[in-house]
Design an enzyme around this catalytic site. Sequence first.
Site, short mmCIF file in Angstrom:
data_model
loop_
_atom_site.label_atom_id
_atom_site.label_comp_id
_atom_site.label_asym_id
_atom_site.label_seq_id
_atom_site.Cartn_x
_atom_site.Cartn_y
_atom_site.Cartn_z
N PRO A 1 8.93 12.80 2.30
CA PRO A 1 7.72 12.84 3.13
C PRO A 1 6.50 13.44 2.44
O PRO A 1 5.40 13.39 3.00
CB PRO A 1 8.14 13.69 4.32
CG PRO A 1 9.23 14.56 3.79
CD PRO A 1 9.96 13.75 2.76
N ASP B 1 2.59 4.76 -4.63
CA ASP B 1 1.84 4.36 -3.45
C ASP B 1 0.96 5.49 -2.93
O ASP B 1 1.08 6.63 -3.35
CB ASP B 1 2.81 3.96 -2.33
CG ASP B 1 3.47 2.62 -2.60
OD1 ASP B 1 2.90 1.83 -3.36
OD2 ASP B 1 4.55 2.40 -2.03
N LYS C 1 -2.33 0.91 -1.15
CA LYS C 1 -3.57 0.62 -0.44
C LYS C 1 -4.31 1.92 -0.25
O LYS C 1 -3.69 2.96 -0.04
CB LYS C 1 -3.27 0.04 0.94
CG LYS C 1 -2.66 -1.32 0.91
CD LYS C 1 -2.43 -1.78 2.33
CE LYS C 1 -1.23 -2.71 2.38
NZ LYS C 1 -0.62 -2.79 3.67
N GLY D 1 6.87 6.40 -0.77
CA GLY D 1 7.00 7.48 0.22
C GLY D 1 8.26 7.34 1.05
O GLY D 1 8.72 6.22 1.33
N GLY D 2 8.85 8.46 1.42
CA GLY D 2 10.03 8.44 2.29
C GLY D 2 11.22 7.80 1.63
O GLY D 2 11.54 8.10 0.47
N ALA E 1 10.47 9.82 6.48
CA ALA E 1 9.62 10.51 7.45
C ALA E 1 10.17 10.33 8.86
O ALA E 1 9.93 11.18 9.73
CB ALA E 1 8.19 10.00 7.37
N MET F 1 3.80 4.25 11.61
CA MET F 1 2.62 3.39 11.54
C MET F 1 2.10 3.03 12.93
O MET F 1 1.59 1.93 13.14
CB MET F 1 2.93 2.09 10.77
CG MET F 1 3.38 2.33 9.35
SD MET F 1 3.89 0.81 8.52
CE MET F 1 5.50 0.55 9.26
C1 LIG Z 1 4.64 2.29 5.38
S1 LIG Z 1 5.54 3.49 6.30
C2 LIG Z 1 6.67 4.02 5.05
C3 LIG Z 1 7.79 4.88 5.56
C4 LIG Z 1 8.61 5.52 4.45
N1 LIG Z 1 9.26 4.52 3.63
C5 LIG Z 1 9.63 6.50 4.98
O1 LIG Z 1 10.84 6.24 4.95
O2 LIG Z 1 9.21 7.59 5.42
C6 LIG Z 1 4.38 4.81 6.42
C7 LIG Z 1 4.51 5.58 7.71
O3 LIG Z 1 5.49 6.61 7.59
C8 LIG Z 1 5.10 7.73 8.35
N2 LIG Z 1 4.95 8.88 7.45
C9 LIG Z 1 5.08 8.88 6.12
N3 LIG Z 1 4.93 10.12 5.61
C10 LIG Z 1 4.70 10.93 6.66
C11 LIG Z 1 4.45 12.33 6.80
N4 LIG Z 1 4.42 13.14 5.74
N5 LIG Z 1 4.25 12.83 8.04
C12 LIG Z 1 4.29 12.03 9.13
N6 LIG Z 1 4.52 10.71 9.06
C13 LIG Z 1 4.72 10.16 7.85
C14 LIG Z 1 3.80 7.36 9.06
O4 LIG Z 1 4.13 6.81 10.31
C15 LIG Z 1 3.25 6.30 8.12
O5 LIG Z 1 2.36 5.44 8.79
#
Ligand SMILES: C[S@@+](CC[C@H](N)C(=O)[O-])C[C@H]1O[C@@H](n2cnc3c(N)ncnc32)[C@H](O)[C@@H]1O
Length: 257
Positions: free
Chosen positions: A12, A35, A56, A87-88, A118, A168
């Site tokens: 995260p 990213d 992006k 991310g994540g 996340a 998202m």
């Molecule tokens: C394109 S998605 C990718 C998710 C990522 N692959 C994951 O497993 O966390 C991006 C979304 O993840 C969430 N997100 C990612 N990092 C975050 C964080 N540090 N705090 C809260 N939400 C987060 C938000 O909803 C964001 O719009």
Amino acid sequence: VSGFVAVVGAGPGDPDLLTLRAVRLLDEADLILYDALVSPDMRRLAPRGRWFFVGKRAGRPGIGQDAIHRLLVRAARRGLRVVRLKGGDPFVFGRGGEEALALAAAGVPFEVVPGVSAAIAAPALAGIPVTHRGLASGFVVVSGHAESAFRPILDSLEPHAATIVVLMGLASRAQLVSVLLARGWAPGTPAAILHAASSPEATAWIGTVGALATATLPEMLSDAPGTIVVGRVVSLANTISAARTVPESRLAAGRGR
Ligand SMILES: C[S@@+](CC[C@H](N)C(=O)[O-])C[C@H]1O[C@@H](n2cnc3c(N)ncnc32)[C@H](O)[C@@H]1O
């Protein structure tokens, strides 16, 4: 030397939440394609690698998924050790599956390194267990990107049967709420909006489904990623986060490391 690609989950944000395998691959990487949601703090973990941004930014389109596939394949064929840092977890709304398929089709050696999503980490860091005996025996993670993405899933779910985690979904909060209320969820159901989880800027809004759509969020957070959680488990947030011993002080101490 034959190159390869590691499709790596960055967690995260906080580098402390990377896996040991991610840290080792970053240390050895020649090239890191990353990213927007990848923390700049992670750069110090890849001392030799070149960092190249392929995400992006501020709503502007990135270089495109096909171009990323071509970059990955080309770099590996040139013999580079490539980390594709996402991310994540790379396979949760991260298009990591598409990248793995492209690498497989091109015959490029690759591995996938799971990351802390996340979807679980943002609630956990705010003191919300996504499952909890007596409150939720499961959780559903949906994309809030478009109503067509979440409506069929939420419509098929018995109200209060599971915790709902929406990624998202900040922009479509109003549609989310109307779908839930129409399906029979009580307006008083606890709900949370968790911003920038694991970063020093992290914030948590705790309220109800009825107030979710109109919750005013600080302007400064408009670019920060946010996760929505709906369900009875959110009622545990205050007790658990108040009683934790480690958190904020440690995050603050981590600033600028
Ligand atoms: C394109 S998605 C990718 C998710 C990522 N692959 C994951 O497993 O966390 C991006 C979304 O993840 C969430 N997100 C990612 N990092 C975050 C964080 N540090 N705090 C809260 N939400 C987060 C938000 O909803 C964001 O719009």
